[in-house]
Design a protein around this motif. Structure first.
Motif, mmCIF file in Angstrom:
data_model
loop_
_atom_site.group_PDB
_atom_site.id
_atom_site.type_symbol
_atom_site.label_atom_id
_atom_site.label_comp_id
_atom_site.label_asym_id
_atom_site.label_seq_id
_atom_site.Cartn_x
_atom_site.Cartn_y
_atom_site.Cartn_z
ATOM 1 N N UNK A 162 -49.015 -2.936 3.600
ATOM 2 C CA UNK A 162 -48.834 -4.271 3.034
ATOM 3 C C UNK A 162 -49.273 -5.346 4.013
ATOM 4 N N UNK A 163 -48.940 -5.182 5.292
ATOM 5 C CA UNK A 163 -49.362 -6.163 6.301
ATOM 6 C C UNK A 163 -50.880 -6.212 6.418
ATOM 7 N N UNK A 164 -51.523 -5.024 6.409
ATOM 8 C CA UNK A 164 -52.982 -4.981 6.528
ATOM 9 C C UNK A 164 -53.636 -5.662 5.329
ATOM 10 N N UNK A 165 -53.143 -5.354 4.127
ATOM 11 C CA UNK A 165 -53.721 -5.966 2.929
ATOM 12 C C UNK A 165 -53.471 -7.469 2.897
ATOM 13 N N UNK A 166 -52.286 -7.870 3.348
ATOM 14 C CA UNK A 166 -51.980 -9.302 3.380
ATOM 15 C C UNK A 166 -52.920 -10.040 4.317
ATOM 16 N N UNK A 167 -53.208 -9.431 5.466
ATOM 17 C CA UNK A 167 -54.129 -10.051 6.422
ATOM 18 C C UNK A 167 -55.522 -10.224 5.828
ATOM 19 N N UNK A 168 -55.877 -9.361 4.885
ATOM 20 C CA UNK A 168 -57.192 -9.426 4.250
ATOM 21 C C UNK A 168 -57.180 -10.275 2.984
ATOM 22 N N UNK A 169 -56.032 -10.863 2.651
ATOM 23 C CA UNK A 169 -55.949 -11.675 1.449
ATOM 24 C C UNK A 169 -55.903 -10.866 0.175
ATOM 25 N N UNK A 170 -55.500 -9.620 0.260
ATOM 26 C CA UNK A 170 -55.504 -8.730 -0.901
ATOM 27 C C UNK A 170 -54.138 -8.635 -1.578
ATOM 28 N N UNK A 171 -53.186 -9.417 -1.102
ATOM 29 C CA UNK A 171 -51.890 -9.517 -1.757
ATOM 30 C C UNK A 171 -51.751 -10.947 -2.282
ATOM 31 N N UNK A 172 -51.579 -11.084 -3.604
ATOM 32 C CA UNK A 172 -51.486 -12.409 -4.208
ATOM 33 C C UNK A 172 -50.199 -13.118 -3.870
ATOM 34 N N UNK A 173 -50.132 -14.398 -4.218
ATOM 35 C CA UNK A 173 -48.950 -15.194 -3.926
ATOM 36 C C UNK A 173 -47.712 -14.640 -4.620
ATOM 37 N N UNK A 174 -47.926 -13.979 -5.735
ATOM 38 C CA UNK A 174 -46.809 -13.401 -6.464
ATOM 39 C C UNK A 174 -46.516 -11.970 -6.036
ATOM 40 N N UNK A 175 -47.154 -11.530 -4.950
ATOM 41 C CA UNK A 175 -46.936 -10.176 -4.463
ATOM 42 C C UNK A 175 -47.825 -9.131 -5.112
ATOM 43 N N UNK A 176 -48.743 -9.576 -5.948
ATOM 44 C CA UNK A 176 -49.629 -8.634 -6.642
ATOM 45 C C UNK A 176 -50.578 -7.963 -5.649
ATOM 46 N N UNK A 177 -50.674 -6.643 -5.722
ATOM 47 C CA UNK A 177 -51.575 -5.869 -4.865
ATOM 48 C C UNK A 177 -52.910 -5.747 -5.586
ATOM 49 N N UNK A 178 -53.892 -6.541 -5.144
ATOM 50 C CA UNK A 178 -55.181 -6.567 -5.823
ATOM 51 C C UNK A 178 -55.893 -5.215 -5.773
ATOM 52 N N UNK A 179 -55.597 -4.400 -4.745
ATOM 53 C CA UNK A 179 -56.277 -3.105 -4.651
ATOM 54 C C UNK A 179 -55.860 -2.174 -5.784
ATOM 55 N N UNK A 180 -54.739 -2.492 -6.436
ATOM 56 C CA UNK A 180 -54.273 -1.670 -7.557
ATOM 57 C C UNK A 180 -54.619 -2.284 -8.907
ATOM 58 N N UNK A 181 -54.801 -3.598 -8.943
ATOM 59 C CA UNK A 181 -54.922 -4.271 -10.242
ATOM 60 C C UNK A 181 -56.279 -4.909 -10.495
ATOM 61 N N UNK A 182 -57.015 -5.226 -9.465
ATOM 62 C CA UNK A 182 -58.250 -5.987 -9.654
ATOM 63 C C UNK A 182 -59.434 -5.074 -9.947
ATOM 64 N N UNK A 183 -60.242 -5.441 -10.912
ATOM 65 C CA UNK A 183 -61.461 -4.702 -11.214
ATOM 66 C C UNK A 183 -62.607 -5.209 -10.347
ATOM 67 N N UNK A 184 -63.669 -4.440 -10.275
ATOM 68 C CA UNK A 184 -64.832 -4.866 -9.492
ATOM 69 C C UNK A 184 -65.420 -6.183 -10.000
ATOM 70 N N UNK A 185 -65.591 -6.365 -11.318
ATOM 71 C CA UNK A 185 -66.109 -7.666 -11.784
ATOM 72 C C UNK A 185 -65.206 -8.837 -11.400
ATOM 73 N N UNK A 186 -63.878 -8.624 -11.454
ATOM 74 C CA UNK A 186 -62.960 -9.697 -11.064
ATOM 75 C C UNK A 186 -63.093 -10.022 -9.587
ATOM 76 N N UNK A 187 -63.252 -9.000 -8.772
ATOM 77 C CA UNK A 187 -63.437 -9.221 -7.334
ATOM 78 C C UNK A 187 -64.722 -9.997 -7.079
#
Length: 365
Positions: free
Chosen positions: A319-344
């Motif tokens: 979680x710390x590593x992903x947060x440092x990369x901006x991959x955890x949303x303000x609401x705690x959403x883990x983009x690596x689990x929810x975001x699609x390639x087009x959205x990225x």
């Protein structure tokens, strides 16, 4: 996906027969040969000065050679030693390879290797073997100068690398994963008072390098520094150390972080938000049979997980590593689990994520 990763393989082979000043180290067309040649010359000059000094004072020298490292470019004479038949073809070299762990399959996909043919493999492997031999020659020149200056017998030498190279095995190139070809590195330690011709199978890690060098110098390490000196293990087989190797990865090409443990002949890899993998390195050194889905190894998996959690909290560190990369949303959403390639892709266009120079560029639709 990184187009440059396939390009390194497609363009592998013989470098142009020119001499440069080594550039800044990296040259996508020429590779690292001139860099290593120049660094070797610097090292030899240093040793000549040390050999000529009258006072016998302690000294240390770090030699950072880049071979063997992509781009896979090597002088003709080294390439010719191996191409096309003096190579070992990689095992499980399938492109794509649906037999991989889902997270490793993500890595293969992200590398964008496409179709890799046998002639392409022979070419890139020959270039890589040639780079190893070129490296050996440079190291040999440094050793020869140590002997010429009567320094060899009184000098400790630690020979190591920072990572390996998959080189087609399992349909992968480069590093990043926990397969042996990637995470395993060479390690040779030589010095006065150390036994010669000895091979030690005890797993160790590069985090031990610092306390080993301090031990050689007769100095204490800071109490908060990790690692254990190799010297007692080398001198008398002392087992007064952790009998496992640990590695972790929070980087590119993987959607989820991984943590690896090697102990008692087994390799366990924990993938956050996914199932683990388990290999018997003694019976299956090519890591072809993942035992993690075999119910008979349930207790072994639990033992490894318990050991891992004495070292690190894998979810918290991830979680710390992903947060440092901006991959955890303000609401705690883990983009690596929810975001699609087009959205990225769209968020990179919008500037939400930093567009690194090495990232692919997209044209607006």
């Amino acid at each position: 996906m990184r187009k440059d990763k396939r390009a390194h393989i497609v363009n592998a082979g013989v470098r142009e027969d020119v001499v440069t000043d080594g550039d800044t180290g990296y040259n996508k067309d020429l590779g690292f040969y001139d860099h290593d040649r120049v660094v070797t010359e610097w090292a030899i000059d240093y040793l000549k000065r040390k050999g000529g000094e009258k006072e016998d004072q302690p000294w240390a020298m770090y030699v950072g050679l880049m071979f063997p490292h992509w781009p896979y470019k090597v002088p003709q004479q080294y390439y010719d030693m191996y191409y096309p038949d003096n190579i070992v073809m990689p095992h499980d070299a399938h492109f794509p390879n649906d037999g991989l762990h889902p997270q490793v399959r993500n890595m293969q996909n992200a590398l964008g290797l496409g179709t890799i043919t046998e002639p392409m493999l022979r070419n890139v492997i020959a270039a890589y073997y040639g780079m190893i031999t070129a490296l050996d020659d440079h190291v040999g020149k440094i050793i020869a100068e140590l002997k010429a200056q009567n320094l060899y017998d009184i000098t400790y030498i630690v020979y190591m690398s920072d990572h390996g190279e998959n080189l087609g095995e399992h349909g992968l190139f480069y590093k990043q994963c926990s397969y042996e070809a990637s995470v395993g590195v060479p390690l040779i330690v030589k010095g006065p008072g150390l036994p010669s011709g000895q091979r030690i199978d005890q797993p160790v890690t590069l985090v031990d390098l610092y306390p080993t060098l301090m031990d050689i110098a007769g100095l204490e390490t800071e109490p908060d520094r990790p690692g254990t000196s190799w010297l007692p293990l080398i001198k008398n087989g002392s087992r007064n150390r952790e009998e496992f190797a640990f590695s972790e990865y929070h980087g590119n090409f993987f959607k989820q972080d991984w943590y690896m443990l090697v102990k008692d002949g087994f390799k366990y890899t924990c993938y956050v938000n996914d199932r683990p993998s388990l290999f018997n390195l003694i019976e299956d050194p090519q890591e072809m049979h993942d035992l993690a889905t075999d119910g008979r190894y349930g207790d072994k998996l639990k033992q490894f997980e318990a050991l891992l959690r004495t070292i690190v909290d894998p979810e918290e560190a991830s979680l710390r590593a992903k947060s440092d990369l901006g991959l955890i949303g303000k609401d705690g959403q883990d983009y690596t689990l929810t975001m699609t390639d087009p959205e990225c892709k769209e968020l990179i266009r919008q500037g939400v994520f930093q567009d690194e120079l090495e990232f692919p560029k997209w044209e607006d639709d």
